[in-house]
Design an enzyme around this catalytic site. Structure first.
Site, PDB file in Angstrom:
ATOM      1  N   HIS A   1      -5.303   7.625  -1.930  1.00  0.00           N
ATOM      2  CA  HIS A   1      -6.222   6.636  -1.366  1.00  0.00           C
ATOM      3  C   HIS A   1      -7.425   6.469  -2.283  1.00  0.00           C
ATOM      4  O   HIS A   1      -7.907   7.423  -2.872  1.00  0.00           O
ATOM      5  CB  HIS A   1      -6.675   7.083   0.016  1.00  0.00           C
TER       6      HIS A   1
ATOM      7  N   HIS B   1       1.700   4.710  -2.756  1.00  0.00           N
ATOM      8  CA  HIS B   1       1.855   6.168  -2.579  1.00  0.00           C
ATOM      9  C   HIS B   1       3.189   6.620  -3.161  1.00  0.00           C
ATOM     10  O   HIS B   1       3.259   7.643  -3.842  1.00  0.00           O
ATOM     11  CB  HIS B   1       1.820   6.523  -1.095  1.00  0.00           C
TER      12      HIS B   1
ATOM     13  N   HIS C   1       0.843  -1.207   0.000  1.00  0.00           N
ATOM     14  CA  HIS C   1       0.000   0.000   0.000  1.00  0.00           C
ATOM     15  C   HIS C   1       0.878   1.257   0.000  1.00  0.00           C
ATOM     16  O   HIS C   1       0.681   2.168  -0.818  1.00  0.00           O
ATOM     17  CB  HIS C   1      -0.895  -0.016   1.241  1.00  0.00           C
ATOM     18  N   GLU C   2       1.867   1.322   0.918  1.00  0.00           N
ATOM     19  CA  GLU C   2       2.694   2.532   1.010  1.00  0.00           C
ATOM     20  C   GLU C   2       3.485   2.749  -0.284  1.00  0.00           C
ATOM     21  O   GLU C   2       3.647   3.881  -0.734  1.00  0.00           O
ATOM     22  CB  GLU C   2       3.642   2.433   2.214  1.00  0.00           C
TER      23      GLU C   2
END
Lengths: 89, 400
Positions: B126, B120, B116-117
């Site tokens: 998100h 980014h 997930h990170e």
């Protein structure tokens, strides 16, 4: 000074949460601004979070919303970039 | 999905882990974070190479509380990690007060949060799709993790689809192309599969990945074995599709067709493409039930079905699609045995047939089994499934 410290209830916690993740202006996190905020922006922020999290967008800080705010999560803001009203392409 | 507004201008990215978590084994952390990066390189041409020192694109640190960027972590729970978009440097920080775990229901799964990170770090914001990896909330350990279509669309809108590259050579006069290994992650070896390398079917998906089905599980193949993190459940990746599939192929329209018994299914990627299953007799008139194998033959782009000692040729553009001269003896395919398990036109343009633990490479120009050293049939386990203890020969890749 300690008697003047605000009691940290769910509303304050929710305010900090909404400011941290981009639903409220970060300035509300600044104690010197005394958390002054009008009702409509508060309700709009709650509704935006509810909509983003897949909850019913009531604008009310209900139990389900509080529960969602307590989930472990990523620290990046949910609302980033330009033209916030067009966050999803 | 949502885009932050910036992305990397190059696709070969480097990273380093400047500060490791205090409670996990370093080698295991290296492997998990490499796996987290490959979540994104599986669908794009991005590559991620770990460096031990010096300048990198993405720096990774495990920190507690205030750690120098003005956004302190808050101890166990709450904020697990945060990362910076490419325009702000792309670094990823993880709260070392969390109980990071690997392949366990206890604690917080490092692989999922890291993937997930890194989304980014690559420019994704998100997503409000709850099943997406880029949704902001941690949903607990998911042993059968799959990237959501929402995430795939997001990352491909920033860095494009995964493309195939020509690496030259190969027979049959066709231009061979093999998907390029995109992360430095070694292939895995599945002991159960190596012990019994018989397969139900093998096919290429529209994006060039090669999958092997066996029973209720599937494996994705790399250039010389099976990818780490497999087997996985067919039903999780292709919702609505049963196990024990007889045959499968992906046609020119990018749709993948699966056959079992008297029924067939059509998928667009991993989504069922309408109301299925349907009868084979209805959608593929002239083709029998209970097939052995099927492939789209590179020689003429038509669909070939195999069963027992016979084969059928199916041409969707013709009426009827199967000529009266079919079925024909499978022995026409010189050197290929009866009752095969699977057939494939691989991404290098060659046609392959599988039976038991063996496979044959077919030379489309000579219309017979290819001659090579070592001879065919060869061991499927060694050449396709990465089983190092199986019979040897020259190693993997195009040499298959």
């Amino acid at each position: 000074r300690s008697s003047a410290a605000p009691t940290f209830g769910t509303t304050d916690k929710a305010t900090m949460y909404l400011a941290q993740y981009g639903y409220l202006s970060p300035s509300v996190r600044n104690p010197s601004s005394g958390h002054i905020m009008d009702e409509s922006s508060w309700r709009r922020a709650i509704a935006e979070f509810q909509s983003f999290a897949g909850l019913n967008a009531t604008g009310e800080l209900d139990d389900q919303t509080n529960e969602m705010m307590s989930l472990p999560r990523c620290g990046v803001r949910d609302k980033v970039g330009f033209g916030e009203s067009r966050a999803k392409r | 999905y949502a885009l932050q507004g910036s992305r990397w201008r190059v696709k070969n990215l480097t990273y380093k882990i400047s500060k490791y978590p205090s409670r996990l084994n370093r080698a295991e952390v290296d492997a998990e974070l490499a796996k987290a990066f490959s979540v994104w390189s599986d669908y794009t041409d991005l590559t991620f190479t770990q460096k031990r020192s010096g300048q990198v694109h993405i720096e990774i640190r495990f920190e507690k509380g205030e750690h120098g960027d003005g956004d302190p972590f808050d101890g166990p729970g709450g904020t697990l990690a945060h990362a910076y978009f490419p325009v702000y440097g792309g670094d990823a920080h993880f709260d070392d007060a969390e109980m990071w775990s690997i392949n366990s229901r206890r604690g917080t799964n490092l692989f999922q949060v890291a993937a997930h990170e890194f989304g980014h770090s690559l420019g994704l914001s998100h997503s409000d799709v709850r099943s997406a990896l880029m949704a902001p909330f941690y949903r607990g350990y998911d042993p059968a993790f799959q990237l959501d279509q929402d995430d795939v669309q997001g990352i491909q809108s920033l860095y494009g689809h995964k493309t195939q590259t020509d690496i030259g050579g190969g027979g049959g006069g066709l231009i061979p192309s093999v998907p390029r290994a995109t992360t430095q992650q070694p292939s895995a070896e599945d002991p159960a599969l190596c012990a019994d390398p018989r397969i139900d079917t093998i096919f290429n998906s529209a994006d060039g990945s090669t999958f092997v089905f066996k029973g209720d599980h599937y494996w994705r193949l790399t250039e010389d074995g099976v990818a780490a993190g497999y087997p996985r459940l067919i039903s999780r990746a292709w919702p609505g599709l049963p196990g024990n599939i007889d045959a499968a192929f992906t046609y020119k329209n990018g749709k993948t067709y699966f056959f079992k018994g008297s029924k067939y299914w059509r998928y667009n990627g991993q989504k069922m493409d309408g109301d299925y299953p349907k009868d084979i007799s209805e959608g593929f008139t002239g083709i029998p039930d209970n097939l052995d194998a099927a492939l789209v033959w590179s020689g003429n782009g038509k669909i070939y079905f195999y069963k027992g000692s016979k084969f059928w040729r199916f041409d969707p553009a013709q009426r009827p699609p199967v000529k009266a001269t079919y079925p024909k003896p499978l022995s026409n395919w010189d050197g290929i045995p009866d009752n095969i398990d699977a057939a494939l036109q691989y991404t290098n343009g060659y046609t392959y047939f599988f039976k038991g633990g063996s496979y044959w490479r077919f030379n489309d120009r000579l219309f017979s089994v290819d001659t090579d050293n070592p001879q065919f049939p060869r061991s499927t386990a060694f050449w396709w499934l990465g089983c190092s203890s199986a019979p040897r020969g020259t190693v993997g890749g195009n040499a298959r």
